[in-house]
Scaffold this active site. Structure first.
Site, PDB file in Angstrom:
ATOM      1  N   HIS A   1      24.424 -10.799  -3.501  1.00  0.00           N
ATOM      2  CA  HIS A   1      25.172  -9.848  -4.104  1.00  0.00           C
ATOM      3  C   HIS A   1      24.746  -9.247  -5.338  1.00  0.00           C
ATOM      4  O   HIS A   1      25.598  -8.197  -5.585  1.00  0.00           O
ATOM      5  CB  HIS A   1      26.744 -10.616  -4.281  1.00  0.00           C
ATOM      6  CG  HIS A   1      27.980  -9.773  -4.058  1.00  0.00           C
ATOM      7  ND1 HIS A   1      27.941  -8.103  -4.331  1.00  0.00           N
ATOM      8  CD2 HIS A   1      29.094  -9.856  -3.536  1.00  0.00           C
ATOM      9  CE1 HIS A   1      28.987  -8.008  -3.801  1.00  0.00           C
ATOM     10  NE2 HIS A   1      29.892  -8.948  -3.485  1.00  0.00           N
TER      11      HIS A   1
ATOM     12  N   SER B   1      49.428   6.749  12.403  1.00  0.00           N
ATOM     13  CA  SER B   1      50.549   7.627  13.035  1.00  0.00           C
ATOM     14  C   SER B   1      51.859   7.432  12.375  1.00  0.00           C
ATOM     15  O   SER B   1      52.614   8.413  12.451  1.00  0.00           O
ATOM     16  CB  SER B   1      50.684   7.076  14.569  1.00  0.00           C
ATOM     17  OG  SER B   1      51.530   5.839  14.329  1.00  0.00           O
TER      18      SER B   1
ATOM     19  N   LEU C   1      50.933   6.346   6.851  1.00  0.00           N
ATOM     20  CA  LEU C   1      50.569   5.288   6.122  1.00  0.00           C
ATOM     21  C   LEU C   1      49.047   5.014   5.763  1.00  0.00           C
ATOM     22  O   LEU C   1      48.437   5.084   6.848  1.00  0.00           O
ATOM     23  CB  LEU C   1      51.354   4.151   6.315  1.00  0.00           C
ATOM     24  CG  LEU C   1      53.068   4.147   6.286  1.00  0.00           C
ATOM     25  CD1 LEU C   1      53.558   2.817   6.939  1.00  0.00           C
ATOM     26  CD2 LEU C   1      53.454   4.353   4.883  1.00  0.00           C
TER      27      LEU C   1
ATOM     28  N   PRO D   1      45.973   2.879   6.100  1.00  0.00           N
ATOM     29  CA  PRO D   1      45.671   1.566   6.946  1.00  0.00           C
ATOM     30  C   PRO D   1      45.383   0.232   5.921  1.00  0.00           C
ATOM     31  O   PRO D   1      45.938  -0.770   5.789  1.00  0.00           O
ATOM     32  CB  PRO D   1      44.428   2.108   7.782  1.00  0.00           C
ATOM     33  CG  PRO D   1      44.707   3.362   8.152  1.00  0.00           C
ATOM     34  CD  PRO D   1      45.026   3.838   6.611  1.00  0.00           C
ATOM     35  N   ASP D   2      44.642   0.762   4.979  1.00  0.00           N
ATOM     36  CA  ASP D   2      44.300  -0.145   3.924  1.00  0.00           C
ATOM     37  C   ASP D   2      45.394  -0.795   3.219  1.00  0.00           C
ATOM     38  O   ASP D   2      45.553  -2.176   3.264  1.00  0.00           O
ATOM     39  CB  ASP D   2      42.995   0.020   3.001  1.00  0.00           C
ATOM     40  CG  ASP D   2      42.778  -0.897   1.696  1.00  0.00           C
ATOM     41  OD1 ASP D   2      42.242  -1.798   2.205  1.00  0.00           O
ATOM     42  OD2 ASP D   2      43.099  -0.890   0.850  1.00  0.00           O
TER      43      ASP D   2
ATOM     44  N   SER E   1      38.844  -5.274  -4.008  1.00  0.00           N
ATOM     45  CA  SER E   1      37.731  -4.451  -4.612  1.00  0.00           C
ATOM     46  C   SER E   1      37.642  -2.973  -4.505  1.00  0.00           C
ATOM     47  O   SER E   1      38.205  -2.541  -3.380  1.00  0.00           O
ATOM     48  CB  SER E   1      36.304  -4.805  -4.021  1.00  0.00           C
ATOM     49  OG  SER E   1      36.083  -6.135  -4.110  1.00  0.00           O
TER      50      SER E   1
END
Length: 626
Positions: A343, A424, A427, A429-430, A454
């Site tokens: 990482h 739809s 809003l 999505p996350d 993050s």
């Protein structure tokens, strides 16, 4: 701690007009130099946001005590002001006031093993081969695809990514190939060989715990074709059939201090040192794995997640890795495939962009069979195993076995809807998924917890990540109301929408460099650098609670139907990663078996129910169409 990224819209390099006249080598530099520097947010703004973020997760008494400490810290002429000035000075003198500090504190000084605790894995869609021929053909095509992507890195012609119309820092793409982490007694380093006088031309291939150096370029600099790579992989496979070899690679899975000691023992021997250097310098690694034990289809995904994350143990494929290597692609004989990556070099999105490219590439048919020219035998990397090294390997095996038994991981495909439904309803999505996670957690534990998501700071030169804190007073009000029969459905809808909008607002602030987490970390590190005593706000219970992330989450969107995963960051927490596709969502959820209070499958069950309940709530109250 992976990077959130809204789906980045990739547009070609073109926002600086003179590029056509420039040499390729100056193209990347010109793009990077044009990016804004990461700002140091105003002190009062960050402290106000900090106090606000504490409200849903600490008691009123703790909050009042912290408020006093914050007031003292930011008093005129006080320690906060001095540290803030120090940070602002650092920002003027460096390319990015945070990036070097973050690399050290988040990764290189972190002493837990990289396996499970730090390195994320990715599970790719199961391929349709079921035999050795298929495994090697797919691996060859995958290697060819990565080399094709590498051309864009080498020529600096990677299309610049944009987020909300703003160009993003592309530096991470230049860190992921020909690089490797190297253990040290107190702090590791990362070596990158891509810009050396003679950049590497080989990859590492591992089979049956045996490592090979495979040259993937001809002497004239052209890459080997998939057909030619296939022939070389067959040679490797045929010359590594013995299964009694010591799994040297398992050493890289150990606690970093133990591995640093073993590393120094290992490389005293010249043969070993040359072999290790070859692995470290290689462009990337390909692991040809043995098939995992057969399991039912529903358990299959979670088993493969384990295979990608840790190899399944020393009796299976964990010795088939060099976990310090930045990129390791994994291909098994039964069609399961994916990767694990170290990482320190990069967040999830650049890795996934590379994966999307490579997976598309593997679907291309071979138009012409390439001529089978005689190719040199791939070089087997030898290791001289002394009794001391054998003992180190045994200890690493035992430690890894304990870690693997402790990991509880579930991969869930949520089939009922994808990002199509929240979109739809206008809003994010996350934010919708994050609120479902808050609801699921609250229903299990009856309280909110510190939640990390993050946020990408790639709008800034050398930007990595900051934290979106998903638990807010808005989210807590919503989750409490959701199962409260005295609250009307209409009110619940309003509270849900408000919570989603608040999360969206926090996300926007975070990617503009206005979140408070990295700022507070900077002030703390500045205090250490200035040799002043640690300010009280960092020794406070509230700060400890705020930094103990029971939910560590990341959205890593991809075009490929894949999912990323990582272990929890605290012993009593969860790691949650998700890829929202158009009509379904891929989730991975991890916990530790040693914690009686956490259970990944239970959280997955509650998360599924939360998503369905939130959809039902919104559908029962359609928005007025304007």
């Amino acid at each position: 701690m992976l990077a959130f990224a809204a789906r980045t819209v990739v547009k070609p390099l073109g926002f600086l007009k003179p590029f056509s006249l420039m040499k390729a080598s100056s193209r990347f530099k010109a793009h990077q130099d044009a990016l804004p520097r990461l700002p140091v947010p105003p002190l009062q703004q960050s402290l106000d946001h900090y106090l606000k973020a504490l409200q849903p997760i600490v008691s009123e008494e703790e909050w009042a005590h912290t408020k006093q400490l914050v007031d003292e810290f930011q008093a005129s002429g006080g320690v906060g002001e001095r540290l803030q000035k120090g940070l602002e000075r650092r920002a003027r003198k460096t390319e990015n006031w945070l990036s070097e500090w973050w690399l050290k504190t988040a990764y290189l000084q972190y002493r837990q093993p990289v396996v499970i605790y730090s390195s994320p894995g990715v599970m790719l869609p199961k391929q349709d081969f079921v035999d050795l021929q298929g495994q090697l053909r797919f691996a060859a095509k995958l290697i060819e695809g990565v080399l094709d992507f590498k051309v864009m890195i080498d020529n600096e012609t990677l299309p610049v990514e944009y987020l909300g119309g703003k160009p993003l820092c592309m530096n991470q793409y230049y860190q992921i190939l020909s690089s490797c982490r190297v253990p040290g007694p107190k702090q590791d380093t990362v070596s990158n060989f891509s810009k050396t006088k003679k950049p590497p031309t080989h990859i590492t291939v591992v089979h049956n715990y045996q490592f090979f150096e495979l040259d993937v370029y001809h002497s004239d600099g052209t890459p080997l074709t998939a057909d030619q790579i296939f022939v070389q992989l067959e040679k490797i496979w045929n010359s590594s059939l013995q299964t009694n070899k010591e799994p040297v690679g398992i050493l890289t899975s150990n606690h970093r201090n133990s591995w640093a000691k073993a590393y120094n023992t290992l490389i005293k021997d010249k043969v070993n040192r040359d072999s290790v250097r070859s692995i470290q310098k290689s462009i990337f690694t390909v692991c040809l794995d043995a098939t995992m034990p057969r399991v039912s289809e529903d358990v299959y995904r979670s088993h493969v997640a384990g295979q990608m994350l840790h190899g399944g143990g020393s009796r299976l494929n964990s010795g088939n890795r060099w976990f310090d290597k930045t990129l390791q692609f994994i291909v098994a004989e039964d069609g399961s495939c994916g990767l694990v990556y170290e990482h320190a070099a990069a967040e999830g999105p650049p890795i996934v962009t590379l994966l999307d490219y490579v997976i598309e590439y593997t679907k291309k048919p071979e138009l012409v069979r390439s001529p089978l020219v005689p190719l040199p035998m791939p070089k087997k990397l030898r290791f001289n195993i002394t009794p001391e090294i054998k003992s180190d390997i045994e200890k690493a095996k035992q430690n890894l076995s304990i870690m693997i038994q402790d990991l509880d991981i579930t991969v869930m495909v949520f089939h009922h809807f994808g990002k199509d439904f929240p979109k739809s309803e206008k809003l994010s999505p996350d934010a919708f998924i994050q609120m479902a996670l808050q609801l699921a957690y609250y229903r299990i534990y009856g309280q909110a917890c510190a939640t990390y998501e993050s946020a990408s700071l790639r709008m800034f030169h050398l930007g990595r990540t900051d934290t979106i804190r998903s638990a807010s007073m808005d989210s807590l009000t919503f989750v409490k109301a959701m199962d409260d029969s005295s609250v009307t459905e209409h009110q619940k809808v309003e509270l849900l929408r408000k919570a989603v909008q608040a999360h969206r607002g926090y996300t926007d602030r975070a990617i503009r460099g206005e979140a408070f987490d990295r700022h507070l970390l900077g002030l703390k590190l500045q205090a250490i650098e200035d040799l002043v005593s640690m300010p009280d706000i960092f020794m406070d219970t509230s700060y400890a609670i705020a930094m103990h992330f029971h939910l560590s989450t990341s959205q890593v969107p991809a075009k490929t139907d894949c999912v990323m995963f990582f272990g929890p960051v605290v012993p009593d927490g969860y790691g949650v990663c998700y890829n929202p596709m158009e009509a379904h969502i891929n989730f991975s959820l991890s916990a530790y078996n040693s914690c009686a209070e956490t259970n990944a499958a239970r959280l997955a069950h509650y998360l599924e129910k939360a998503l369905l309940d939130m959809r039902a709530l919104l559908q029962s109250h359609p928005r007025a169409k304007l």
